[in-house]
Design an enzyme around this catalytic site. Structure first.
Site, PDB file in Angstrom:
ATOM      1  N   ARG A   1       0.841  -1.190   0.000  1.00 41.97           N
ATOM      2  CA  ARG A   1       0.000   0.000   0.000  1.00 41.97           C
ATOM      3  C   ARG A   1       0.878   1.243   0.000  1.00 41.97           C
ATOM      4  O   ARG A   1       1.778   1.363   0.841  1.00 41.97           O
ATOM      5  CB  ARG A   1      -0.925  -0.009   1.226  1.00 41.97           C
ATOM      6  CG  ARG A   1      -1.868   1.157   1.268  1.00 41.97           C
ATOM      7  CD  ARG A   1      -2.919   1.056   2.364  1.00 41.97           C
ATOM      8  NE  ARG A   1      -3.506   2.375   2.524  1.00 41.97           N
ATOM      9  CZ  ARG A   1      -3.744   2.974   3.678  1.00 41.97           C
ATOM     10  NH1 ARG A   1      -3.516   2.353   4.824  1.00 41.97           N
ATOM     11  NH2 ARG A   1      -4.234   4.188   3.719  1.00 41.97           N
TER      12      ARG A   1
ATOM     13  N   HIS B   1      -3.490  10.797   1.236  1.00 38.15           N
ATOM     14  CA  HIS B   1      -3.030  10.445   2.581  1.00 38.15           C
ATOM     15  C   HIS B   1      -2.474  11.717   3.234  1.00 38.15           C
ATOM     16  O   HIS B   1      -1.289  11.808   3.549  1.00 38.15           O
ATOM     17  CB  HIS B   1      -1.987   9.322   2.517  1.00 38.15           C
ATOM     18  CG  HIS B   1      -1.828   8.559   3.802  1.00 38.15           C
ATOM     19  ND1 HIS B   1      -1.978   7.193   3.897  1.00 38.15           N
ATOM     20  CD2 HIS B   1      -1.531   8.973   5.055  1.00 38.15           C
ATOM     21  CE1 HIS B   1      -1.782   6.798   5.147  1.00 38.15           C
ATOM     22  NE2 HIS B   1      -1.493   7.867   5.870  1.00 38.15           N
TER      23      HIS B   1
ATOM     24  N   GLU C   1      -8.214   7.716   6.545  1.00 43.00           N
ATOM     25  CA  GLU C   1      -8.570   8.195   7.890  1.00 43.00           C
ATOM     26  C   GLU C   1      -9.117   9.627   7.924  1.00 43.00           C
ATOM     27  O   GLU C   1      -8.477  10.529   8.488  1.00 43.00           O
ATOM     28  CB  GLU C   1      -7.368   8.077   8.833  1.00 43.00           C
ATOM     29  CG  GLU C   1      -6.891   6.655   9.013  1.00 43.00           C
ATOM     30  CD  GLU C   1      -5.735   6.536  10.025  1.00 43.00           C
ATOM     31  OE1 GLU C   1      -5.251   7.569  10.528  1.00 43.00           O
ATOM     32  OE2 GLU C   1      -5.328   5.391  10.308  1.00 43.00           O
TER      33      GLU C   1
ATOM     34  N   ASN D   1      -8.426   0.734   9.291  1.00 37.05           N
ATOM     35  CA  ASN D   1      -7.191   0.874  10.063  1.00 37.05           C
ATOM     36  C   ASN D   1      -7.564   0.760  11.535  1.00 37.05           C
ATOM     37  O   ASN D   1      -8.460   1.477  11.992  1.00 37.05           O
ATOM     38  CB  ASN D   1      -6.554   2.248   9.848  1.00 37.05           C
ATOM     39  CG  ASN D   1      -6.013   2.448   8.442  1.00 37.05           C
ATOM     40  OD1 ASN D   1      -6.079   1.557   7.603  1.00 37.05           O
ATOM     41  ND2 ASN D   1      -5.465   3.626   8.205  1.00 37.05           N
TER      42      ASN D   1
ATOM     43  N   TYR E   1      -5.774  -0.073  15.637  1.00 33.78           N
ATOM     44  CA  TYR E   1      -4.531  -0.310  16.378  1.00 33.78           C
ATOM     45  C   TYR E   1      -4.737  -0.808  17.805  1.00 33.78           C
ATOM     46  O   TYR E   1      -3.894  -1.522  18.321  1.00 33.78           O
ATOM     47  CB  TYR E   1      -3.684   0.966  16.401  1.00 33.78           C
ATOM     48  CG  TYR E   1      -3.029   1.265  15.070  1.00 33.78           C
ATOM     49  CD1 TYR E   1      -1.767   0.770  14.781  1.00 33.78           C
ATOM     50  CD2 TYR E   1      -3.669   2.013  14.100  1.00 33.78           C
ATOM     51  CE1 TYR E   1      -1.147   1.028  13.562  1.00 33.78           C
ATOM     52  CE2 TYR E   1      -3.059   2.279  12.874  1.00 33.78           C
ATOM     53  CZ  TYR E   1      -1.807   1.776  12.610  1.00 33.78           C
ATOM     54  OH  TYR E   1      -1.204   2.026  11.410  1.00 33.78           O
TER      55      TYR E   1
ATOM     56  N   GLU F   1      -4.488  -1.110   7.794  1.00 32.83           N
ATOM     57  CA  GLU F   1      -3.360  -0.822   8.691  1.00 32.83           C
ATOM     58  C   GLU F   1      -3.599  -1.456  10.041  1.00 32.83           C
ATOM     59  O   GLU F   1      -4.705  -1.384  10.593  1.00 32.83           O
ATOM     60  CB  GLU F   1      -3.203   0.693   8.957  1.00 32.83           C
ATOM     61  CG  GLU F   1      -2.562   1.476   7.872  1.00 32.83           C
ATOM     62  CD  GLU F   1      -2.467   2.964   8.220  1.00 32.83           C
ATOM     63  OE1 GLU F   1      -2.324   3.321   9.400  1.00 32.83           O
ATOM     64  OE2 GLU F   1      -2.544   3.768   7.277  1.00 32.83           O
TER      65      GLU F   1
END
Ligand SMILES: *[C@@H]1O[C@H](CO)[C@@H](O)[C@H](O)[C@H]1NC(C)=O
Ligand SMILES: *[C@@H]1O[C@H](CO)[C@@H](O)[C@H](O)[C@H]1NC(C)=O
Ligand SMILES: *[C@@H]1O[C@H](CO)[C@@H](O)[C@H](O)[C@H]1NC(C)=O
Ligand SMILES: *[C@@H]1O[C@H](CO)[C@@H](O)[C@H](O)[C@H]1NC(C)=O
Ligand SMILES: *[C@@H]1O[C@H](CO)[C@@H](O)[C@H](O)[C@H]1NC(C)=O
Length: 484
Positions: free
Chosen positions: A97, A142, A187, A328, A330, A386
């Site tokens: 990516r 991005h 995002e 994404n 985390y 991600e």
């Protein structure tokens, strides 16, 4: 030869690694599951003013502060892309990516000046990836808007919808032959919260009560415009897919027996993931955002809500603008009910009204989040675009191996036990890079020596580990097709 030395490497790794490998999922990853890794232009490329590139809001943000650490050189992937592709190939990645720097293609963001050298750079990278059987996953935006577009109002202005559409069409025309997975925006929550709501990211406007929502409104219209351009003009011939990347932690109620904490958890996910996903997958903002922001705006004496209301035409235009779900994620955050603040200074934070714990690692979180998404949005194919682990650096990154193996194990549960259609996983990141202001936060499978003029790349333990997982398609010592 290569295989046997890799197997030997794995035995050594298992002995060195004292984590929880024994508890790991013993299922094989499905044949078509894609392992990958992710990057973003400003964080890896450098070459900030080379070969005709224009100034982005990130170039301007750090230069105007006289910052010591900038993305001017970063990993120098603008020159070292051959080595990066070689590393991706040697890891065995099935997708890579990357994002396109808008200002490398269109220096001031408009079609008035098209920079062929910028186009050539990405053509070289995309062709090299395809030649090595690595699928490019390409992010159109991005975070690195052209400074010129930002001066025109950026995401506060609906003018960005057409500028973004022009830029996206040029990318489809120029690169579409090589790209099967497109992402419009990475995002949007971070773009609007940190850049428009706060002053942490450029354009640093600190408009936390209203600019943040104007940003979301124009950003969704820009996303939908790019989606429809692809759908109408390119999809039939190029046969790719396009979506938006949303980010969200998993939220747990601080007290699992408290209905108030449970309601707070739902609201937290709706204000984060739902803010953008609800519009793209169901056609409008989450009802809880419409109600709460509407009520608070009224109490503040405003004639209309700080959350812009979509027209029916806009709803129809945005609703369904996705070909797959890209997530994404985390970590996990505990949330506690907090009584509603009296009307006062308008803020996203009081609109939301939640008390958060720090983020912590919990592999179960990703499975719960995937189920939450599946239940609400009927999303079809899901790619984890991600996921990864930050630390202070070093080649012996057992913490990263433990984190990624735990999250991948949980994803296997989501695939086999919950029947979720998770088709890929991208580690953030293939290599250490510029974490939006710091070179000290290390996310890479591969170390980058930022002090060396050469930006020397060195494989960490996690890189060898990931290579082995991809090769065997298995997290445990041995795996089987399906275990019930
Ligand atoms: C840059 O580094 C120098 C030397 O360490 C320091 O004095 C200065 O404050 C730093 N500037 C910024 C903007 O961080
Ligand atoms: C999160 O909540 C759980 C109970 O639901 C608790 O065990 C844990 O310590 C909490 N973690 C944090 C960081 O608050
Ligand atoms: C979005 O599209 C779906 C499917 O066509 C439809 O059921 C739903 O009502 C639409 N949402 C809105 C808010 O119009
Ligand atoms: C909004 O205000 C109405 C009328 O005061 C109230 O009934 C409703 O519960 C409020 N909704 C939210 C989500 O606060
Ligand atoms: C630069 O990096 C490449 C690849 O990592 C290496 O082969 C080369 O020796 C390095 N050059 C210097 C001067 O360190």
């Amino acid at each position: 030869m290569l295989k046997s030395s890799m197997a030997l490497g794995y035995i050594i790794l298992v002995c060195l690694f004292n984590g929880s490998l024994a508890q790991l999922n013993q299922r094989l990853f499905p044949d078509d599951f894609m392992f990958g890794a992710a990057t973003a232009a400003y964080q890896v490329e450098g070459g900030w003013d080379e070969d005709g590139k224009g100034v982005s809001i990130w170039d301007d943000f750090f230069h105007s502060q006289g910052a010591n650490e900038t993305g001017d050189v970063a990993c120098d992937s603008y020159h070292k892309w051959r080595e990066d592709v070689e590393n991706a190939k040697n890891l065995g990645l099935q997708f890579y990516r990357l994002s396109i720097a808008w200002t490398r293609i269109l220096p001031d963001g408009t079609l008035g000046n098209i920079n062929q050298k910028g186009i050539d750079y990405y053509l070289n990278v995309l062709k090299a990836l395809k030649e090595n059987n690595i699928e490019p996953v390409v992010t159109i935006y991005h975070w690195d808007a052209p400074l010129h577009i930002s001066k025109l109002g950026g995401f506060l202005s609906s003018a960005i919808v057409d500028y973004f559409g022009d830029y996206a069409r040029l990318l489809f025309q120029t690169f579409g032959e090589y790209v099967k997975y497109w992402i419009t925006v990475n995002e949007p929550t971070i773009v609007c919260e940190l850049g428009y709501g706060m002053d942490v990211f450029p354009p640093a406007l600190a408009l936390i009560g209203d600019g943040i929502y104007q940003c979301g409104y124009n950003l969704l219209k820009a996303h939908a415009h790019a989606y429809h351009i692809y759908e109408d003009e390119f999809k039939a011939t190029q046969k790719g897919k396009i979506t938006i990347v949303t980010e969200c932690a998993w939220y747990e109620p601080n007290d699992p027996t408290s209905t108030q904490d449970l309601e707070t958890r739902e609201r937290a996910i709706q204000f984060r993931l739902g803010w953008f996903a609800n519009a793209v997958y169901l056609g409008n903002w989450p009802q809880v955002m419409i109600d709460r922001i509407g009520n608070r705006s009224q109490a503040e004496g405003l004639s209309k809500s700080r959350l812009p209301q979509f027209t029916q035409e806009e709803i129809d235009y945005i609703n369904g603008t996705h070909d797959y779900f890209a997530l994404n994620t985390y970590g996990t955050v505990n949330v506690t009910y907090t009584p509603e603040a009296p009307p006062g200074e308008a803020s996203y934070w009081t609109d939301l009204e939640v008390t958060n714990s720090d983020t912590y690692d919990d592999p179960q979180g990703i499975r719960k989040l995937l189920n939450w998404i599946n239940n609400r949005y009927n999303p079809g194919e899901i790619i984890i675009s991600e996921n990864g682990k930050v630390n202070d650096g070093g080649l012996d990154d057992d913490d990263r191996i433990e984190y990624i193996s735990g999250y991948l194990s949980s994803i296997l549960d989501a695939i086999y036990e919950d029947n979720l259609n998770v088709i890929g996983y991208g580690v953030w990141s293939i290599m250490d890079n510029f974490e939006w202001g710091s070179y000290d936060k290390r996310f890479g499978l591969i170390e980058v020596d930022f002090d060396s003029p050469n930006k020397t790349r060195t494989w960490k333990k996690s890189a060898y580990w990931y290579q082995d997982v991809i090769n065997r398609r298995c997290l445990a010592t041995t795996c089987q097709e399906n275990i019930l």
